[in-house]
Write an enzyme that holds these catalytic residues in place. Structure first.
Site, PDB file in Angstrom:
ATOM      1  N   GLU A  45      -9.123   7.965   4.248  1.00  0.00           N
ATOM      2  CA  GLU A  45      -8.899   8.373   5.473  1.00  0.00           C
ATOM      3  C   GLU A  45      -9.419   9.612   5.847  1.00  0.00           C
ATOM      4  OE1 GLU A  45      -6.042   8.037   9.085  1.00  0.00           O
ATOM      5  OE2 GLU A  45      -5.424   7.300   7.278  1.00  0.00           O
ATOM      6  N   GLU A  74       0.737   5.758  -0.033  1.00  0.00           N
ATOM      7  CA  GLU A  74      -0.033   6.877   0.124  1.00  0.00           C
ATOM      8  C   GLU A  74       0.372   7.899  -0.698  1.00  0.00           C
ATOM      9  OE1 GLU A  74       0.698   8.810   3.863  1.00  0.00           O
ATOM     10  OE2 GLU A  74       0.131   6.873   5.264  1.00  0.00           O
ATOM     11  N   LYS A 107       0.899  -1.061   0.103  1.00  0.00           N
ATOM     12  CA  LYS A 107      -0.076  -0.021   0.159  1.00  0.00           C
ATOM     13  C   LYS A 107       0.758   1.254   0.008  1.00  0.00           C
ATOM     14  CE  LYS A 107      -2.518   1.289   3.631  1.00  0.00           C
ATOM     15  NZ  LYS A 107      -2.081   2.729   3.916  1.00  0.00           N
TER      16      LYS A 107
END
Length: 271
Positions: A189, A122, A120
């Site tokens: 998020e 960002e 993953k």
């Protein structure tokens, strides 16, 4: 470590089917063998070996200090326990930004040494070259938009993101770009619930929220937070399913008392 004989029940293809069928996806963090074994037994769909280990395992204020060696160690520990969930590993700060060749090499190292299922990253458009480079090697990539903790020094706050129209538009465009690049899922998020709904409805890949409302395709929480092991961190989106801090504290205090009073071990607890 060998994962020979282990056939992962959850796959990126299965996650896609879950979105299409309207079946919610349950995702949780884990960082060690013991808890990963329990999470596996609970029926979690995805385990995230998160760089939040920097906070809950190592005591750092941000996720920035954790290294790739430390992430691989945590991922290896988790993989020894996991039979069913898909396991995703966060690529730590500095291992993929700005240099797509380094990003590929670091992703390969994580996958080879941990035997996890995906990584993953960002960010959006600004890291798309690294995403594409990693995908050329056949490594599945999960995206992460909205509040991106590795960029905390840029924004200076953990406040809700994308409340302004221009930022919401950028987030949607970033999400589309990540999907077009080949990401199999995206984490959102701490954004407004309606924006989470819009992104989930726009994309064909699963959208998993943490503080992104109920209209996305799944949810993720940090295990230590939802168990109540951390007690200073109380964002609006966090539901505590246990109060393990007090449970552990009471147990430790009772142990100290029993030892001090020579009550432990008793006659039945010695050889």
């Amino acid at each position: 470590m060998s994962s020979e004989g282990k056939v992962r029940v959850m796959t990126t293809h299965r996650l896609q089917e879950m979105k299409q069928n309207g079946e919610k996806i349950a995702m949780l963090t884990a960082y060690d063998y013991t808890f990963a074994n329990i999470v596996n037994e609970a029926g979690i769909d995805i385990i995230l070996v998160g760089d939040s280990a920097a906070n809950v395992m190592a005591g750092h204020e941000t996720t920035l200090p954790i290294t790739i060696d430390q992430m691989i160690y945590h991922a290896q520990s988790v993989m020894r326990a996991v039979k069913n969930p898909l396991v995703v590993v966060d690529m730590p700060f500095g291992t993929y930004q700005g240099n797509s060749k380094a990003a590929l090499n670091n992703a390969i190292r994580i996958m080879k040494e941990s035997e996890a299922d995906a990584v993953k990253l960002e960010g959006g458009i600004e890291i798309i070259e690294s995403v594409e480079k990693i995908l050329t090697c056949g490594i599945p990539v999960m995206g992460h938009l909205g509040l991106t903790p590795q960029s905390i020094h840029k924004f200076g706050t953990y406040a809700v993101r994308a409340k302004e129209e221009y930022e919401a538009e950028k987030l949607l465009n970033d999400a589309i770009a990540l999907e077009n690049a080949g990401c199999f899922a995206i984490v959102l998020e701490k954004i407004p619930a309606e924006l989470g709904r819009k992104v989930a409805q726009t994309l064909h890949i699963p959208v998993i929220g943490i503080g992104a409302g109920k209209y996305v395709d799944g949810q993720v929480l940090v295990m230590h937070d939802m168990l109540g092991l951390t007690h200073q961190f109380s964002p609006k989106f966090l539901r505590r399913y246990a109060n393990m801090y007090d449970t552990c504290l009471d147990a430790f205090r009772q142990y100290v008392t029993d030892v001090k009073q020579n009550d432990f071990p008793n006659d039945n607890e010695q050889y």
